[in-house]
Scaffold this motif. Structure first.
Motif, PDB file in Angstrom:
ATOM      1  N   GLY A   1       0.803  -1.220   0.000  1.00 41.77           N
ATOM      2  CA  GLY A   1       0.000   0.000   0.000  1.00 41.77           C
ATOM      3  C   GLY A   1       0.832   1.264   0.000  1.00 41.77           C
ATOM      4  N   LEU A   2       2.118   1.120   0.318  1.00 43.84           N
ATOM      5  CA  LEU A   2       3.046   2.252   0.324  1.00 43.84           C
ATOM      6  C   LEU A   2       4.015   2.186  -0.853  1.00 43.84           C
ATOM      7  CD1 LEU A   2       3.755   2.210   4.157  1.00 43.84           C
ATOM      8  CD2 LEU A   2       2.271   3.795   2.916  1.00 43.84           C
ATOM      9  N   GLY A   3       3.704   1.309  -1.814  1.00 43.82           N
ATOM     10  CA  GLY A   3       4.523   1.211  -3.021  1.00 43.82           C
ATOM     11  C   GLY A   3       5.717   0.297  -2.903  1.00 43.82           C
ATOM     12  N   LEU A   4       5.852  -0.395  -1.785  1.00 47.44           N
ATOM     13  CA  LEU A   4       7.013  -1.246  -1.548  1.00 47.44           C
ATOM     14  C   LEU A   4       6.638  -2.721  -1.628  1.00 47.44           C
ATOM     15  CD1 LEU A   4       8.465   0.763   1.457  1.00 47.44           C
ATOM     16  CD2 LEU A   4       9.504   0.587  -0.816  1.00 47.44           C
ATOM     17  N   GLY A   5       7.643  -3.573  -1.696  1.00 53.73           N
ATOM     18  CA  GLY A   5       7.431  -5.013  -1.694  1.00 53.73           C
ATOM     19  C   GLY A   5       8.465  -5.685  -0.830  1.00 53.73           C
ATOM     20  N   SER A   6       8.254  -6.970  -0.561  1.00 56.44           N
ATOM     21  CA  SER A   6       9.175  -7.678   0.319  1.00 56.44           C
ATOM     22  C   SER A   6       9.184  -9.164   0.004  1.00 56.44           C
ATOM     23  CB  SER A   6       8.782  -7.468   1.787  1.00 56.44           C
ATOM     24  OG  SER A   6       7.514  -8.059   2.043  1.00 56.44           O
ATOM     25  N   CYS A   7      10.153  -9.844   0.585  1.00 51.40           N
ATOM     26  CA  CYS A   7      10.246 -11.290   0.494  1.00 51.40           C
ATOM     27  C   CYS A   7      10.972 -11.780   1.736  1.00 51.40           C
ATOM     28  CB  CYS A   7      11.013 -11.714  -0.764  1.00 51.40           C
ATOM     29  SG  CYS A   7      11.132 -13.503  -0.999  1.00 51.40           S
ATOM     30  N   TRP A   8      10.516 -12.881   2.295  1.00 55.14           N
ATOM     31  CA  TRP A   8      11.170 -13.436   3.473  1.00 55.14           C
ATOM     32  C   TRP A   8      12.582 -13.883   3.103  1.00 55.14           C
ATOM     33  CZ3 TRP A   8       8.988 -14.308   8.483  1.00 55.14           C
ATOM     34  CH2 TRP A   8       7.702 -13.789   8.628  1.00 55.14           C
ATOM     35  N   ALA A   9      13.557 -13.460   3.883  1.00 50.33           N
ATOM     36  CA  ALA A   9      14.969 -13.794   3.646  1.00 50.33           C
ATOM     37  C   ALA A   9      15.333 -15.018   4.479  1.00 50.33           C
ATOM     38  CB  ALA A   9      15.862 -12.599   3.993  1.00 50.33           C
ATOM     39  N   GLY A  10      14.868 -16.173   4.026  1.00 46.53           N
ATOM     40  CA  GLY A  10      15.017 -17.401   4.799  1.00 46.53           C
ATOM     41  C   GLY A  10      16.455 -17.817   5.025  1.00 46.53           C
ATOM     42  N   TYR A  11      17.266 -17.749   3.992  1.00 41.22           N
ATOM     43  CA  TYR A  11      18.677 -18.138   4.137  1.00 41.22           C
ATOM     44  C   TYR A  11      19.393 -17.223   5.122  1.00 41.22           C
ATOM     45  CZ  TYR A  11      18.188 -21.209   0.048  1.00 41.22           C
ATOM     46  OH  TYR A  11      17.806 -22.192  -0.822  1.00 41.22           O
TER      47      TYR A  11
ATOM     48  N   PRO B   1      21.359  -7.732  20.846  1.00 44.79           N
ATOM     49  CA  PRO B   1      21.657  -7.688  22.284  1.00 44.79           C
ATOM     50  C   PRO B   1      21.737  -9.097  22.881  1.00 44.79           C
ATOM     51  CG  PRO B   1      19.906  -6.139  21.726  1.00 44.79           C
ATOM     52  CD  PRO B   1      20.133  -6.978  20.504  1.00 44.79           C
ATOM     53  N   GLU B   2      22.488  -9.206  23.944  1.00 39.67           N
ATOM     54  CA  GLU B   2      22.618 -10.487  24.626  1.00 39.67           C
ATOM     55  C   GLU B   2      21.247 -10.970  25.099  1.00 39.67           C
ATOM     56  OE1 GLU B   2      25.253 -12.431  28.303  1.00 39.67           O
ATOM     57  OE2 GLU B   2      25.515 -10.322  27.718  1.00 39.67           O
ATOM     58  N   ARG B   3      21.051 -12.276  25.023  1.00 39.85           N
ATOM     59  CA  ARG B   3      19.798 -12.932  25.412  1.00 39.85           C
ATOM     60  C   ARG B   3      18.606 -12.416  24.600  1.00 39.85           C
ATOM     61  NH1 ARG B   3      22.559 -12.429  30.167  1.00 39.85           N
ATOM     62  NH2 ARG B   3      21.515 -10.492  30.729  1.00 39.85           N
ATOM     63  N   HIS B   4      18.863 -12.095  23.345  1.00 39.41           N
ATOM     64  CA  HIS B   4      17.820 -11.781  22.384  1.00 39.41           C
ATOM     65  C   HIS B   4      18.004 -12.691  21.176  1.00 39.41           C
ATOM     66  CE1 HIS B   4      17.358  -8.178  24.811  1.00 39.41           C
ATOM     67  NE2 HIS B   4      16.295  -7.822  24.091  1.00 39.41           N
ATOM     68  N   SER B   5      16.907 -13.064  20.534  1.00 40.99           N
ATOM     69  CA  SER B   5      16.968 -13.945  19.364  1.00 40.99           C
ATOM     70  C   SER B   5      16.271 -13.305  18.176  1.00 40.99           C
ATOM     71  CB  SER B   5      16.303 -15.289  19.668  1.00 40.99           C
ATOM     72  OG  SER B   5      17.011 -15.994  20.667  1.00 40.99           O
ATOM     73  N   CYS B   6      16.883 -13.506  17.000  1.00 43.80           N
ATOM     74  CA  CYS B   6      16.274 -13.050  15.754  1.00 43.80           C
ATOM     75  C   CYS B   6      15.270 -14.111  15.303  1.00 43.80           C
ATOM     76  CB  CYS B   6      17.350 -12.845  14.691  1.00 43.80           C
ATOM     77  SG  CYS B   6      16.702 -12.364  13.078  1.00 43.80           S
ATOM     78  N   HIS B   7      14.080 -13.668  14.923  1.00 35.82           N
ATOM     79  CA  HIS B   7      13.023 -14.610  14.556  1.00 35.82           C
ATOM     80  C   HIS B   7      12.537 -14.448  13.120  1.00 35.82           C
ATOM     81  CE1 HIS B   7      12.636 -16.212  18.594  1.00 35.82           C
ATOM     82  NE2 HIS B   7      12.623 -14.981  19.061  1.00 35.82           N
ATOM     83  N   GLY B   8      13.208 -13.620  12.342  1.00 35.74           N
ATOM     84  CA  GLY B   8      12.807 -13.494  10.948  1.00 35.74           C
ATOM     85  C   GLY B   8      13.433 -12.290  10.278  1.00 35.74           C
ATOM     86  N   ALA B   9      13.536 -12.372   8.946  1.00 34.10           N
ATOM     87  CA  ALA B   9      14.127 -11.287   8.178  1.00 34.10           C
ATOM     88  C   ALA B   9      13.379 -11.128   6.863  1.00 34.10           C
ATOM     89  CB  ALA B   9      15.602 -11.559   7.907  1.00 34.10           C
ATOM     90  N   LEU B  10      13.246  -9.877   6.431  1.00 32.32           N
ATOM     91  CA  LEU B  10      12.603  -9.570   5.156  1.00 32.32           C
ATOM     92  C   LEU B  10      13.536  -8.746   4.287  1.00 32.32           C
ATOM     93  CD1 LEU B  10       8.967  -8.327   6.004  1.00 32.32           C
ATOM     94  CD2 LEU B  10       9.639 -10.580   5.185  1.00 32.32           C
ATOM     95  N   MET B  11      13.543  -9.026   2.987  1.00 32.01           N
ATOM     96  CA  MET B  11      14.110  -8.108   2.012  1.00 32.01           C
ATOM     97  C   MET B  11      13.030  -7.088   1.680  1.00 32.01           C
ATOM     98  SD  MET B  11      15.326 -11.040  -0.627  1.00 32.01           S
ATOM     99  CE  MET B  11      15.223 -12.716   0.005  1.00 32.01           C
ATOM    100  N   VAL B  12      13.412  -5.839   1.528  1.00 34.45           N
ATOM    101  CA  VAL B  12      12.426  -4.783   1.256  1.00 34.45           C
ATOM    102  C   VAL B  12      12.962  -3.844   0.178  1.00 34.45           C
ATOM    103  CG1 VAL B  12      11.182  -2.802   2.220  1.00 34.45           C
ATOM    104  CG2 VAL B  12      11.466  -4.872   3.594  1.00 34.45           C
ATOM    105  N   GLY B  13      12.073  -3.426  -0.702  1.00 41.05           N
ATOM    106  CA  GLY B  13      12.451  -2.460  -1.729  1.00 41.05           C
ATOM    107  C   GLY B  13      11.282  -2.145  -2.638  1.00 41.05           C
ATOM    108  N   PHE B  14      11.528  -1.313  -3.643  1.00 38.10           N
ATOM    109  CA  PHE B  14      10.504  -0.993  -4.640  1.00 38.10           C
ATOM    110  C   PHE B  14      10.486  -2.097  -5.698  1.00 38.10           C
ATOM    111  CE2 PHE B  14      11.416   3.220  -2.900  1.00 38.10           C
ATOM    112  CZ  PHE B  14      10.144   3.750  -2.754  1.00 38.10           C
ATOM    113  N   PRO B  15       9.341  -2.739  -5.927  1.00 35.69           N
ATOM    114  CA  PRO B  15       9.279  -3.816  -6.918  1.00 35.69           C
ATOM    115  C   PRO B  15       9.676  -3.323  -8.310  1.00 35.69           C
ATOM    116  CG  PRO B  15       7.300  -3.800  -5.551  1.00 35.69           C
ATOM    117  CD  PRO B  15       8.050  -2.537  -5.243  1.00 35.69           C
ATOM    118  N   LYS B  16      10.447  -4.148  -8.999  1.00 35.40           N
ATOM    119  CA  LYS B  16      10.876  -3.799 -10.356  1.00 35.40           C
ATOM    120  C   LYS B  16       9.759  -4.047 -11.363  1.00 35.40           C
ATOM    121  CE  LYS B  16      14.888  -4.357 -13.397  1.00 35.40           C
ATOM    122  NZ  LYS B  16      16.208  -5.035 -13.552  1.00 35.40           N
TER     123      LYS B  16
END
Length: 274
Positions: A212-222, A240-255
């Motif tokens: 809705g803001l003109g952007l797109g994304s894809c889950w960065a599984g690797y 930070p210590e005792r924190h875990s990453c639970h997901g990542a997205l690629m973000v940008g303007f779709p080509k």
């Protein structure tokens, strides 16, 4: 200070504030709603009581009706609009060579922060990598990790098609971060058992808000997988210590723009018979 105040000129004593309170810290009396004993200790600060009151009579010590976004019927999605909105979402793997403006992206994140969290703890934190050079460094770390896996755990590497990804990287083809201008990580403190689910839900909200803001994304599984497996990448991201990453997205303007939504499998449903 009382947990909440009531505008007696507006309150019609319908009791829905007490009925809707998930923590059961409101009770109804002849005079109107009042807090139960030790209400402040058990309130989860969800704001449902303020949001549900049709008269705008209910105010919490930290939230008043005028601080809430009004729900406008004219903006509510119909069933057809909802289906079109959700089915038209696509994972974007080709991006324009254009940076993501902070003002636009932060609006999307503010929407994502409205995603539900366990007991309204709002555990989700965000790490934004918005320099292409840093995105490429992260992708390079993932390739280094894959090379290690190919050498030491060949069966896992074969299952994840790592040799092909490494070969394409050597040819200048980035299938790790897809040449995205930005990477977004959601992480949470390990003290919260719901942290993983909270992050996943917030990331889902984010990827739905972006188009809705003109952007797109894809889950960065690797990338997300490598964060927990490859110390040099973890060191670069420096969560930070005792924190875990639970997901990542690629973000940008779709080509490119999609013209249609592909068909998916019918839902696999079983109704339990007791």
């Amino acid at each position: 200070m009382s947990l909440f105040t009531i505008d007696t000129n507006k309150c019609d004593k319908d009791g829905i504030c007490a009925i809707e309170c998930p923590a059961h810290v409101i009770k109804m009396t002849k005079e109107g709603p009042v807090p139960v004993a030790n209400a402040q200790d058990f309130c989860i600060q969800c704001g449902h009581c303020v949001a549900i009151c049709p008269k705008g009579a209910f105010s919490l010590s930290f939230l008043s009706p005028d601080q809430c976004m009004p729900i406008e019927k004219k903006l509510m999605l119909t069933a057809d609009h909802t289906e079109h909105f959700l089915r038209s979402r696509r994972s974007i793997r080709r991006y324009k060579e254009k940076p993501v403006p902070k003002q636009i992206f932060e609006r999307a994140v503010s929407i994502a922060c409205c995603a539900p969290t366990g007991s309204n703890r709002q555990t989700v934190k965000w790490l934004i990598i918005d320099k292409r050079s840093d995105v490429q460094k992260i992708a390079g770390h993932v390739i280094d990790w894959m090379q290690y896996v190919v050498k030491n755990h060949p069966k896992i590497a074969q299952m994840l098609n790592m040799e092909a990804l490494i070969s394409q990287w050597d040819q200048g083809i980035d299938r790790i971060a897809r040449d995205a201008p930005q990477l977004v990580f959601a992480y949470a403190s390990d003290e919260f058992g719901s942290g993983g689910a909270d992050c996943h839900t917030a990331l889902a909200y984010l990827e739905l808000a972006l188009p809705g803001l003109g952007l797109g994304s894809c889950w960065a599984g690797y990338v997300n997988y490598a964060v927990g497996q490859w110390p040099p990448l973890a060191k670069m991201l420096n969560f930070p210590e005792r924190h875990s990453c639970h997901g990542a997205l690629m973000v940008g303007f779709p080509k490119f723009k999609y013209a249609r939504a592909p068909k998916r499998n019918a839902p696999d449903i079983v109704y339990h018979v007791g």
